[in-house]
Write a protein that holds these residues in place. Structure first.
Motif, short mmCIF file in Angstrom:
data_model
loop_
_atom_site.label_atom_id
_atom_site.label_comp_id
_atom_site.label_asym_id
_atom_site.label_seq_id
_atom_site.Cartn_x
_atom_site.Cartn_y
_atom_site.Cartn_z
N GLU A 169 7.14 5.89 14.38
CA GLU A 169 7.55 6.40 13.09
C GLU A 169 9.10 6.36 13.11
O GLU A 169 9.80 6.15 12.13
N THR A 172 10.61 3.30 12.32
CA THR A 172 10.38 3.12 10.76
C THR A 172 11.40 3.83 10.08
O THR A 172 12.16 3.34 9.26
N LEU A 191 11.74 -2.78 11.79
CA LEU A 191 10.43 -2.69 11.16
C LEU A 191 9.35 -3.44 11.87
O LEU A 191 8.25 -3.15 11.93
N VAL A 210 3.85 -0.68 6.89
CA VAL A 210 5.03 -1.45 7.14
C VAL A 210 4.92 -2.76 6.89
O VAL A 210 5.93 -3.44 6.40
#
Length: 226
Positions: A169, A172, A191, A210
């Protein structure tokens, strides 16, 4: 592939559409997602199984009173009583001022109440008590991102990733902040790494999110409405 001018909007909207999963945890380990649309404090298992919203889970190694107070805060949060949850956590902190998790949870509630600076102070206190608290660094990054303070957000995400390089996370979130500062190649790389981590962890829902974002920013298509 040459990126078009449109993907930036698609990328931001995609992240906004995915819940802010601020402050998710396996015990006290880190797990947070993206920029605010709705704050959802869940454990990874709850996120995947779509179980009721809760504050982040905690390692129940303290007293029965500690367990009761945190459970009460969860219940109040679920009921939408953020003021009650805050009061409950402050009562707990008054009795246990060295409990990093309680300060972290208070930060979650304060952020949900749109008190960003107070939330950051609570997260900083959690880090003071537990310096390797990657989850709290990531949470501070999210607060900064919600204010479009992208460079400051990047700094916090980097601190979280220094502690846990496999923090999907945070990667991301880091990618979003990089994209906003026009570091597109680095954003795509982050990513892709997050995607690989989610797949390795068998977290299909996160991996699918994603993958969708990657498709959108590469093609310039508007994000699908969920």
């Amino acid at each position: 592939m040459k990126l078009k001018s449109k993907p930036k909007l698609a990328f931001v909207q995609s992240f906004s559409g995915m819940m802010l999963s601020i402050i998710t945890a396996i015990g006290l380990s880190p797990l947070v997602l993206a920029v605010p649309a709705k704050v959802s404090l869940q454990s990874p298992e709850q996120s995947v199984e779509r179980q009721p919203e809760k504050l982040a889970q905690f390692s129940d190694t303290g007293t029965p009173e500690r367990s009761q107070l945190v459970q009460q805060a969860n219940a109040l949060f679920n009921q939408g009583d953020l003021t009650g949850a805050e009061e409950n956590l402050r009562k707990f902190i008054k009795k246990s001022p060295e409990d990093a998790f309680a300060h972290f949870q208070l930060g979650n509630v304060l952020f949900r109440q749109k008190k960003p600076e107070e939330a950051i102070s609570s997260y900083r206190e959690a880090i003071r008590l537990q310096p390797k608290y990657a989850l709290a660094y990531n949470a501070i990054g999210i607060v900064y991102a919600s204010q479009s303070r992208w460079e400051e957000a990047i700094t916090e995400y980097q601190k979280a990733l220094e502690i846990n390089p496999n923090y999907g996370e945070a990667l991301t979130n880091f990618a979003l902040a990089l994209w906003q500062t026009n570091k597109k190649d680095e954003a795509l790389s982050s990513l892709q790494k997050a995607l690989n981590i989610f797949k390795a962890q068998n977290r299909g829902e996160k991996a699918n999110q994603v993958e969708r974002i990657l498709r959108e920013i590469k093609t310039g298509d508007d994000p699908a409405v969920s």
